[in-house]
Design an enzyme around this catalytic site. Sequence first.
Site, short mmCIF file in Angstrom:
data_model
loop_
_atom_site.label_atom_id
_atom_site.label_comp_id
_atom_site.label_asym_id
_atom_site.label_seq_id
_atom_site.Cartn_x
_atom_site.Cartn_y
_atom_site.Cartn_z
N GLU A 1 13.28 -6.81 3.61
CA GLU A 1 11.85 -7.00 3.91
C GLU A 1 11.49 -8.48 4.00
OE1 GLU A 1 9.39 -5.24 0.86
OE2 GLU A 1 10.77 -5.80 -0.73
N HIS A 5 -1.86 -1.78 -0.19
CA HIS A 5 -1.32 -0.64 -0.93
C HIS A 5 -2.38 0.44 -1.17
CE1 HIS A 5 2.09 -3.32 -1.54
NE2 HIS A 5 2.74 -2.19 -1.50
N CYS A 13 11.58 2.19 5.36
CA CYS A 13 10.60 2.83 4.48
C CYS A 13 9.22 2.19 4.57
CB CYS A 13 11.09 2.82 3.03
SG CYS A 13 11.26 1.15 2.37
N ASP A 67 6.35 -5.75 4.65
CA ASP A 67 6.55 -7.15 4.29
C ASP A 67 7.33 -7.89 5.36
OD1 ASP A 67 5.15 -7.70 1.90
OD2 ASP A 67 6.52 -6.38 0.83
C1 PEP Z 1 7.44 -2.75 2.74
O1 PEP Z 1 7.23 -3.93 2.44
O2 PEP Z 1 7.56 -2.34 3.89
C2 PEP Z 1 7.54 -1.72 1.67
C3 PEP Z 1 7.94 -0.50 1.94
O3 PEP Z 1 7.17 -2.06 0.42
P1 PEP Z 1 5.65 -2.29 -0.03
O4 PEP Z 1 4.75 -1.80 1.07
O5 PEP Z 1 5.46 -1.57 -1.30
O6 PEP Z 1 5.59 -3.78 -0.19
MG MG Z 2 7.42 -4.64 0.43
#
Ligand code: PEP
Ligand code: MG
Length: 537
Positions: free
Chosen positions: A428, A187, A499, A452
Amino acid sequence: MVKCTGKSVLKGIAIGKIYVYRKKEFTLVKTYIEDVAAELKRFDQAVKEAKRQIGILYQEALESVGEAEAKIFEIHGLMLEDEGYLEDIKDKIEGKCNAEYAVKEVGDEQAKVFAEMDDDYMRARSADVLDISNRIINILAGVGDDAIKSDEPVIILADDLTPSETIQMDKDKVLAFVTVHGSANSHTAILARSLNLPSLVSTDVALLDEYHGQAAIVDGFNEELVINPLEDVLLDLTAKRDEWISETESLRKLIGQDNVTTDGRRVNVYCNIGGVEDVDRVLESDGGGIGLFRSEFLYLGRDSAPTEEEQFESYKAVLEKMGGKKVIIRTLDIGADKKADYLGLDPEENPALGYRAIRICLNQPDIFRTQLRAIYRASAFGTASIMFPMIISVDEIRKIKEIVEDVKNELASENVAMGEVELGIMIETPAAAVISDELAKEVEFFSIGTNDLTQYTLAIDRQNQKLESICDTHHPAILRLIQMTVENGHKENAWVGICGELASDTSLTKTFVDMGVDELSVSPTYVLGLRKTIREI
Ligand code: PEP
Ligand code: MG
């Protein structure tokens, strides 16, 4: 000149001075002191310094976020004058305890008393006592706050950065991040990307104090950090940086254009954000909406969970700024690398497979209800959608819907105005993709979280830098799961977006368009580049 290689987070170039960022940790121990008078004086001086710091913070908050938000520092200032608190600490010092430990003990005792009170307002003061006590302890122990002390923007060189450390940094002072550890899917990397900062993770650089203040170049194209560049290298990379900037500028002619292929297929290009401060970048880059508001960032880098009111203000501000464009708020996805100490989550062997996201929300419905109340209240100020992370079963959605209905009824009985809110889920986990035919009957949309989905499908921890070389984000298993999800969603009239970071991978845009993906949600940095690719299909 020293050259180091890392893993690029964003293809761009930053030139500036290095700022060596170290975590300031120390161990608090109880010691026996001889000179009580000197210790009391040390304590008085620390309280004075704490008041000075809080005064500055109050002024800064007043100017940047307004009186209501600044009030917290006024409360901290008043607490520092509380006779009961100060006298209790002095009593302990007079009992020959070192000041740091005395402050810690009294702070903890008082915080516990506040935490057990019935009144919400008083309970919230518990975190404030801990906050002011920590401030005094840090001053006593000579520990600085983590603010970047530099007049000009710098290249942050750090061992590793957690999302909460990154979120707390003054972004106007950062040109790039370079970390020794960390993976491109973490992140922290996602945050750097959304800030358009050409950064490197997993870099083979030594964290030497002598690098502090030295000139350097972060070359995201060649995945290199160049420290003390030779004249010709500097000239060469400066030209390359200017070219990158002008290419980015030239994409701006696409502002206002449609995301439509030559044969007329329209794809929504939305943005991923972490908070209201990112919305300006969404608007500047002409994002069509917000496809992922990572609401958990509101919960990071603080000592207590954001209240309903605080959350309401943030969601409302984002919705209002987006002026009627769709804003998809993802409910709290805390856990794994996104940690908040105040939630008191136990350490786990496998945090990515553990107690996180919707699992916490369904198990601790108070946290969930507070967030849902805030979102529904804010929904009257724009076009809000909600999506739920880490879903693995139909049963979870049914439980979520029951809570949602209950919250809506509660708000309706309080005569609170609410807008129409679309409900969706993140796909995910491989489980969700495989049963997406059943899940699609329950929701209005799917948003595929490829970050994920990739880690769970390939059994590759997204934080593990050693595995990045085998982490094939284009693996056929992932592409098939995406395809299956799109088909199953469409059969039940649910729209389907992506996303995760894969949404901005333009080498796959045509594949996604062919699959029928309806929306791609990316960091604001990538909106116009993606539009260009779509328009050329
Ligand atoms: C993902 O897992 O692709 C997602 C968009 O959520 P995060 O990256 O915050 O886990
Ligand atoms: Mg995620």
